[in-house]
Every structure is written in C-alpha cells, then in structure tokens.
Design a protein around this motif. Structure first.
Motif, PDB file in Angstrom:
ATOM      1  N   ASN A  97      29.484  34.077  34.608  1.00 49.11           N
ATOM      2  CA  ASN A  97      29.705  35.404  34.033  1.00 49.11           C
ATOM      3  C   ASN A  97      30.620  35.418  32.813  1.00 49.11           C
ATOM      4  O   ASN A  97      30.849  36.488  32.236  1.00 49.11           O
ATOM      5  N   VAL A  98      31.154  34.269  32.427  1.00 50.92           N
ATOM      6  CA  VAL A  98      32.149  34.268  31.336  1.00 50.92           C
ATOM      7  C   VAL A  98      31.708  33.387  30.168  1.00 50.92           C
ATOM      8  O   VAL A  98      32.539  32.796  29.472  1.00 50.92           O
TER       9      VAL A  98
ATOM     10  N   THR B 168      40.560  33.646  36.165  1.00 47.52           N
ATOM     11  CA  THR B 168      39.965  32.328  35.966  1.00 47.52           C
ATOM     12  C   THR B 168      40.206  31.922  34.522  1.00 47.52           C
ATOM     13  O   THR B 168      40.461  32.767  33.659  1.00 47.52           O
TER      14      THR B 168
ATOM     15  N   HIS C 174      35.763  42.643  42.921  1.00 47.55           N
ATOM     16  CA  HIS C 174      34.695  41.988  42.164  1.00 47.55           C
ATOM     17  C   HIS C 174      33.298  42.424  42.588  1.00 47.55           C
ATOM     18  O   HIS C 174      32.312  41.959  42.020  1.00 47.55           O
TER      19      HIS C 174
ATOM     20  N   PRO D 153      34.730  37.028  37.941  1.00 47.09           N
ATOM     21  CA  PRO D 153      34.950  36.143  36.789  1.00 47.09           C
ATOM     22  C   PRO D 153      34.602  34.680  37.062  1.00 47.09           C
ATOM     23  O   PRO D 153      35.355  33.771  36.716  1.00 47.09           O
TER      24      PRO D 153
ATOM     25  N   ALA E 103      39.957  35.248  32.243  1.00 52.15           N
ATOM     26  CA  ALA E 103      39.037  36.316  32.639  1.00 52.15           C
ATOM     27  C   ALA E 103      39.509  36.918  33.955  1.00 52.15           C
ATOM     28  O   ALA E 103      40.003  36.208  34.840  1.00 52.15           O
ATOM     29  N   HIS E 104      39.358  38.235  34.065  1.00 49.15           N
ATOM     30  CA  HIS E 104      39.769  38.950  35.277  1.00 49.15           C
ATOM     31  C   HIS E 104      38.581  39.608  35.944  1.00 49.15           C
ATOM     32  O   HIS E 104      37.545  39.875  35.309  1.00 49.15           O
ATOM     33  N   ASP E 105      38.755  39.923  37.229  1.00 47.19           N
ATOM     34  CA  ASP E 105      37.797  40.764  37.931  1.00 47.19           C
ATOM     35  C   ASP E 105      38.202  42.223  37.754  1.00 47.19           C
ATOM     36  O   ASP E 105      39.135  42.544  37.011  1.00 47.19           O
TER      37      ASP E 105
ATOM     38  N   ASP F 228      39.473  38.271  28.587  1.00 49.11           N
ATOM     39  CA  ASP F 228      38.282  39.008  28.983  1.00 49.11           C
ATOM     40  C   ASP F 228      38.621  39.809  30.239  1.00 49.11           C
ATOM     41  O   ASP F 228      38.716  39.258  31.334  1.00 49.11           O
TER      42      ASP F 228
ATOM     43  N   GLY G 197      36.828  42.129  31.584  1.00 43.95           N
ATOM     44  CA  GLY G 197      35.654  42.538  32.348  1.00 43.95           C
ATOM     45  C   GLY G 197      35.505  44.036  32.493  1.00 43.95           C
ATOM     46  O   GLY G 197      34.954  44.518  33.491  1.00 43.95           O
TER      47      GLY G 197
END
Length: 446
Positions: free
Chosen positions: A218-219, A245, A97, A214, A236-238, A175, A177
C-alpha cells in the motif's frame, strides 16, 4: 451470554449497520457508568466518526459525567492526553487500519492504556444489562474542547534527543494515509528541524489514495517519493496512527518485524539488558536481536492491550507487535506511530548511520502472512486442537518445526483467520503458508 461485542481492540463493525449510533450511545453510557470523572473522547477521520463520537458524548453526558471533545486525533494522542490530564478515562472512535466502511469504539483507562480483556468483559456486562447511570435533568454532564494533539506532540519531543536530530536536518517523507496523523507527524518533523515532504497528509475518510493499512503493497507511492527527493527516511501511518512503517533512504520498505527487532535491540543495549514483550506472531529475528544484546523476550497472545499489560507487570524496557505497533513504556504503554517516527530519527542520529545500514545487523527470516475468510472461529479452533495436539495455544495455534513455524489464529476484529509462516528461506516459508491455508479451509469445510 458469550462475550461477543468486544474484540481484540474494542467494538468494531460496519458503520451504521453493525456499529450504530444507538450502540455508540449505549457505549458512552457504559464508560460513564464504569468511571467517575471527566472522560476524553476523540476520533479518527472516517466519514462515520463524527456521528458515532456525537452519540458517545451524548451517552456520557446522559449518565451525568463531563466530557472533553478532542476532535480528530491519533489513538496514542488521545491515550497520552488521558494519561497526562485530569481525565479519568477515554474513548476513541476508530477502526484503525480496517476498510473504510468499518468503524470502532475503544475504551482507555486513566493511565492511558487500552482497556484490558477483563475490563472489556466488565464493560460488556454493563452494556448488555442496560444498567446505566441516568442523571436528573439538572445533573446531566457538560462537554468542552481541548487540543490533545498539542499535548501529545510536546510529550514526544520531551522523550527524544531533539538537539542531535535537529543537527542532522534530515529529509523525510510522511504518508499519513489520509488519517489522523495528518495533524501530528508533520508537526513532529517540523519541530525536529526536518525538511519534510508530505503525501496523503489531509484527512479523508474515504481513503482515496491508498488502503489504510501501511503494509508494503500500500505504500508504493511513498517508496517512489523517497527516492525522487533523496530523502533520509519515509514513514507511513494507518488511519489512527498507532502504527508506523518505514522506508529506508534507498526506497526499500523495511519489514515491520525488522523494525521491531531494531528498536528492541536499541532499548536493551541502552538499558544494559531487560525484558522485551511481544506476541507469539512475532518473527524470531526479534528474539535473536534481543538475546544478542543481553535481553530476554517474553511472548504473549496477540493484541496490544495484552502486550502492554505484561510489559507493566514485568517492567519491560520495550515491547510491541510485528505490524508497526511499537510501545515505548517511558512515554506510553500503548502502540504509538508518532513516537516510533521520532525514535527512529533519534536512533539514526545517535548511531550516525542510515536506516539501511542499521538493519543489516538484524538476522534475516522470511515471514509470510495471509488471511482466509473465517465466520466460525470456534470450529476453526476446535479443528486446530484436533489437528495439532502439540501446538502452542497461547493464541490460536502456533506449530513449531525444526526449520520454521506456523501460526493460525482467528482475528479478533474481522471475520477472518490470520496465517503466519516463517522460515530461513522463502521456499520453506511458502510451503508452510500453503499448509496453513489448506488446514484452515479443510477444517472449515468439513
């Protein structure tokens, strides 16, 4: 010489400044000098990753070992591939991340776990000594390619109730990312019969859409899309997809600690009890939920390798960190964002409840986190020991109060100190957080 290169998650630094191709070459030589046999090498989508991966591969081959290049892949995908094949070790080029200018190199053992701190220390000794194996011209290693992501996705689907999930025909928003999950999470959703909407699901090491981590700030796009398409779940992923998350069907971000508590409770209940392992930085809501379900929590120092090691020692039913890094021991003793995604869908389907309903039973705490620049970690720790003699120094300093707790610990991957504060109400949590910030700044400036 003090161990300084290997931090909480391998070697990290600014690409081509601190983490150079020369260092990556020597790290490849190091892993090949420590482990006999085929070594799998993968990378995230960062701009510098192909350069560093190529150097690692060259180092491995120069030491006489064969390598398998699995390309862009989530960290848990590389780890699962090592565990599931004839590979004797693995290397993942990723800074997870961290900001886009960073990169990292992390070693993986034959069982798919990250190198322990003791193994990292051994690797650092070899690296600094420069006593690498060197193959003769006709004994250098070779390299071939394979599809680790295919093996990984199949492994996840074999560990969840695919039929009950598929029947629900969930609408999900993913997402990635602009990271490595672009190649796996949409495929997991497709094979679970989900109607899938994707955002930022193409690899781009510049992270043009959002910062890689995430966390909730940031989301915001994910939250809006979940509401717009009336989805059942957002994930959402890093950058390397070892974390996930979640956003519920109402577009609300569900805190990472609450998700850890929810999944820990699920595993304890279905196993009729058991041990859950988590770091000292984890919210008390996890211990409350686990205890109510008939389980026990064991606390460790921060860092997924430490959590995984204790999980193995204690035969834990579940574990993880309060940052979206959940560990499912029946699948892999490592943080796994793709498995987290699939298991949340399974829990929703088995309980026949939306995520917003499932998290209602988790006790509420206000947890605040921040970070302060810290370039002298020893000075900080010495100052904390003088300031808080009765604190728990398992990892940094955890100071427990009657109505909350405060944790101050130097980061193992960045020149910062992380500060955590938790209480039943926001006012008290903010007071504790400010206390932590003031203490860190005072110690570092004195």
């Amino acid at each position: 010489m003090e161990r300084s290169l290997f931090g909480t998650n391998g070697v990290r630094g600014i690409a081509n400044e601190e983490l150079t191709a020369e260092l990556a070459l020597d790290l490849g030589r190091t892993i090949a000098s420590l482990r006999d046999g085929i070594i799998a090498v993968g990378m995230d989508a960062r701009i510098s990753s192909p350069m560093l991966k190529s150097a690692v591969l060259a180092g491995i081959m120069s030491a006489g070992s064969d390598a398998v290049d699995v390309g862009v892949t989530p960290t848990p995908s590389l780890q699962y591939y090592v565990k599931s094949t004839k590979a004797k070790a693995g290397v993942i080029v990723t800074a997870s991340h961290n900001p886009r200018e960073y990169n990292g190199i992390k070693f993986v053992s034959e069982d798919g776990t990250e190198f322990s701190r003791e193994e990292d220390a051994e690797a650092e000794r070899v690296l600094l000594s420069k006593k690498f194996r060197r193959a003769a011209w006709n004994e250098v290693g070779s390299v071939f390619t394979d599809d680790a992501n295919r093996v990984y996705v199949t492994g996840i689907l074999n560990r969840v109730n695919t039929d009950i999930i598929a029947e629900k025909e969930y609408r999900v928003v993913i997402d990635c990312g602009n990271g490595a999950a672009s190649f796996t999470s949409p495929e997991i959703a497709r094979r679970l019969n989900c109607r899938t909407y994707t955002i930022n699901c193409y690899p781009d090491g510049r992270f043009p859409a959002r910062a890689s981590e995430p966390v909730e700030e940031n989301v915001s796009e994910l939250k809006e899309v979940v509401k717009a398409v009336k989805a059942d779940l957002g994930v959402a992923h890093d950058g390397d997809a070892d974390r996930a998350t979640f956003v519920d069907e109402k577009g609300n971000f569900v805190s990472e600690d609450v998700m850890l508590a929810l999944m820990a409770k699920y595993y304890v209940e279905r196993n009729g009890g058991g041990v859950v392992v988590t770091p000292v930085s984890t919210s008390r809501c996890v211990e409350d939920a686990v205890r109510d379900a008939g389980g026990e929590v064991i606390y460790t120092a921060v860092g997924s390798p430490v959590v995984a090691k204790v999980m193995k020692e204690k035969n834990a039913v579940f574990g993880g960190e309060g940052n979206g890094g959940l560990i499912f021991p029946e699948h892999l003793l490592a943080r796994d964002g793709g498995m987290s995604f699939a298991k949340v869908l399974e829990l929703m389907a088995e309980e026949n409840k939306p995520l917003s309903e499932l998290v209602k039973d988790i006790p509420h705490y206000v947890t605040l986190k921040t970070k302060v620049e810290c370039r002298d970690k020893k000075k900080l720790l010495d100052g904390l020991k003088a300031e808080f003699e009765d604190a728990n120094f398992t990892d940094g300093a955890r100071i427990d109060f009657e109505d909350g707790w405060l944790l101050i610990r130097p980061s193992g991957t960045e020149p910062i100190a992380r500060i955590f504060a938790e209480a039943k109400d926001e006012k008290k949590a903010k007071e504790l957080l400010e206390t932590g910030i003031e203490k860190v700044r005072k110690i570092l400036t004195d």
